[in-house]
Design a protein around this motif. Sequence first.
Motif, PDB file in Angstrom:
ATOM      1  N   GLU A 199      54.236 -40.245   2.616  1.00 36.46           N
ATOM      2  CA  GLU A 199      53.288 -39.313   2.931  1.00 36.46           C
ATOM      3  C   GLU A 199      53.680 -37.914   2.731  1.00 36.46           C
ATOM      4  O   GLU A 199      53.126 -36.902   2.538  1.00 36.46           O
ATOM      5  CB  GLU A 199      52.117 -39.831   3.957  1.00 36.46           C
ATOM      6  CG  GLU A 199      50.879 -38.955   4.106  1.00 36.46           C
ATOM      7  CD  GLU A 199      50.205 -38.584   2.922  1.00 36.46           C
ATOM      8  OE1 GLU A 199      50.203 -37.447   2.524  1.00 36.46           O
ATOM      9  OE2 GLU A 199      50.112 -39.700   2.048  1.00 36.46           O
ATOM     10  N   SER A 200      54.968 -37.741   3.730  1.00 33.54           N
ATOM     11  CA  SER A 200      55.652 -36.540   3.690  1.00 33.54           C
ATOM     12  C   SER A 200      55.999 -35.836   2.714  1.00 33.54           C
ATOM     13  O   SER A 200      55.871 -34.858   2.396  1.00 33.54           O
ATOM     14  CB  SER A 200      56.443 -36.392   5.063  1.00 33.54           C
ATOM     15  OG  SER A 200      57.708 -36.973   4.702  1.00 33.54           O
ATOM     16  N   ARG A 225      54.508 -36.189  -0.200  1.00 32.16           N
ATOM     17  CA  ARG A 225      53.228 -35.898  -0.724  1.00 32.16           C
ATOM     18  C   ARG A 225      52.714 -34.493  -0.254  1.00 32.16           C
ATOM     19  O   ARG A 225      52.355 -33.586  -1.014  1.00 32.16           O
ATOM     20  CB  ARG A 225      52.068 -36.695  -0.588  1.00 32.16           C
ATOM     21  CG  ARG A 225      52.292 -37.915  -1.435  1.00 32.16           C
ATOM     22  CD  ARG A 225      50.683 -38.783  -1.410  1.00 32.16           C
ATOM     23  NE  ARG A 225      51.131 -40.053  -1.377  1.00 32.16           N
ATOM     24  CZ  ARG A 225      51.188 -40.913  -2.402  1.00 32.16           C
ATOM     25  NH1 ARG A 225      51.465 -40.088  -3.613  1.00 32.16           N
ATOM     26  NH2 ARG A 225      51.610 -42.213  -2.472  1.00 32.16           N
ATOM     27  N   ARG A 226      53.037 -34.356   1.123  1.00 34.43           N
ATOM     28  CA  ARG A 226      52.545 -33.206   1.666  1.00 34.43           C
ATOM     29  C   ARG A 226      53.484 -32.000   1.398  1.00 34.43           C
ATOM     30  O   ARG A 226      53.016 -30.786   0.956  1.00 34.43           O
ATOM     31  CB  ARG A 226      52.721 -33.162   3.189  1.00 34.43           C
ATOM     32  CG  ARG A 226      52.810 -32.002   4.021  1.00 34.43           C
ATOM     33  CD  ARG A 226      51.034 -31.518   4.199  1.00 34.43           C
ATOM     34  NE  ARG A 226      50.885 -30.210   4.701  1.00 34.43           N
ATOM     35  CZ  ARG A 226      50.153 -29.189   4.298  1.00 34.43           C
ATOM     36  NH1 ARG A 226      49.357 -29.529   3.036  1.00 34.43           N
ATOM     37  NH2 ARG A 226      50.179 -28.030   4.712  1.00 34.43           N
TER      38      ARG A 226
END
Length: 342
Positions: free
Chosen positions: A122-123, A125-126
């Motif tokens: 997820e990081s 993606r951010r």
Amino acid sequence: MTTSPASASPASARSGPRPPGAVLITGSGSGIGAATAVAAALAGYRVVASVHSLDRVDDLRSRIASAEAGVLDIEFRELDVTSQQAAAALLADIVARYGALHAVISNAGITRMGTFENEPVESYRRVFDVNFFGPIALLKRAMPHLRASHGRIIAVSSLNGVVSTPFQEAYNASKFALEGALESLAPVARRVGVDVSVVAPGPTSDTHIWQTIDIAGFRAAATSPYTEVIDRYFANAADGLLTDLPAGQLAAEVAQVIVGVLGSDEPAFRYTTSTVGTELLARKLVDPTGDTLVARTGSWLDRQPTPAALADPVPADPVPADPVPADPVPADPVPAGPVPAE
Ligand SMILES: NC(=O)c1ccc[n+]([C@@H]2O[C@H](COP(=O)([O-])OP(=O)(O)OC[C@H]3O[C@@H](n4cnc5c(N)ncnc54)[C@H](OP(=O)(O)O)[C@@H]3O)[C@@H](O)[C@H]2O)c1
């Protein structure tokens, strides 16, 4: 087309009439974006400084105040680059208000340190949302306006857009992705009247991005056997042993290079902002400005591919010997003045 980044020598105030329309700079609330907004306005451009939040513009305001240049033509606008809707609305507003969009300087960015095994996907993606998908969505929407103005795109990449460094997989990957997309776009955009360049600063000391790195959290999240590796990395950095990296330069120095690109008649594809940075990229690139490649792939788009471009040989031994050859790359675009160190 130029083959030397020397064309990005710092621009002083433009001598000719300023181009019609405005220059949009993203992430202008601080650091390189703020310094570029001021430098571009001082050079005579009409600047729309888009900031992540109008509540965080202290750095921009203080750089404007330090310029002591009276009233600069800088309009502050709020834009989260991850919002496509907001980007479209801002671009439409700029064209309605100023008659044209002369350039987009895509500068907003975030970074992050992490260890691969502990880093949630997820990081990544951010980081990609801000450093890659946001800029791509904005630039896509800007293209019709830039075609109309024969304008230009300048993306603030990084040395990490070509050379990766430890513990920054997400950041490095996002900058590689941005450079990859723009290197593909550059020859096509040139044929519809739009110039595309990337600027690769090295560590720039007076920006906010460093304060956003949670070093304590990064260390705390690391588990054995990585803790030891991380501690060695920081110890080496503290001892000044990471000499492949330039020491920190000032955002104003990077801004001068960017404004040089803005004013260049024939901008190169890639610019570095320090000699050490140029040498670092030369360890990986045989074509540091990217211009030979852009000319070569660009000739695929012409009715008659340029024989010279197609004949241009790939060096037989493209990997620079170690140590780096005495004069491996074109001149450093940075002014002779205070030498930026990364
Ligand atoms: N500093 C360096 O050593 C260095 C080296 C090479 C390349 N770069 C690149 O230079 C660019 C500018 O960074 P900087 O060093 O000047 O750091 P900075 O001072 O942190 O500037 C980055 C700006 O981007 C803004 N931003 C973050 N997320 C955003 C979003 N979703 N929408 C719009 N704006 C957003 C930040 O606003 P908030 O703070 O309000 O969120 C900040 O004003 C980045 O692309 C960075 O990757 C920096």
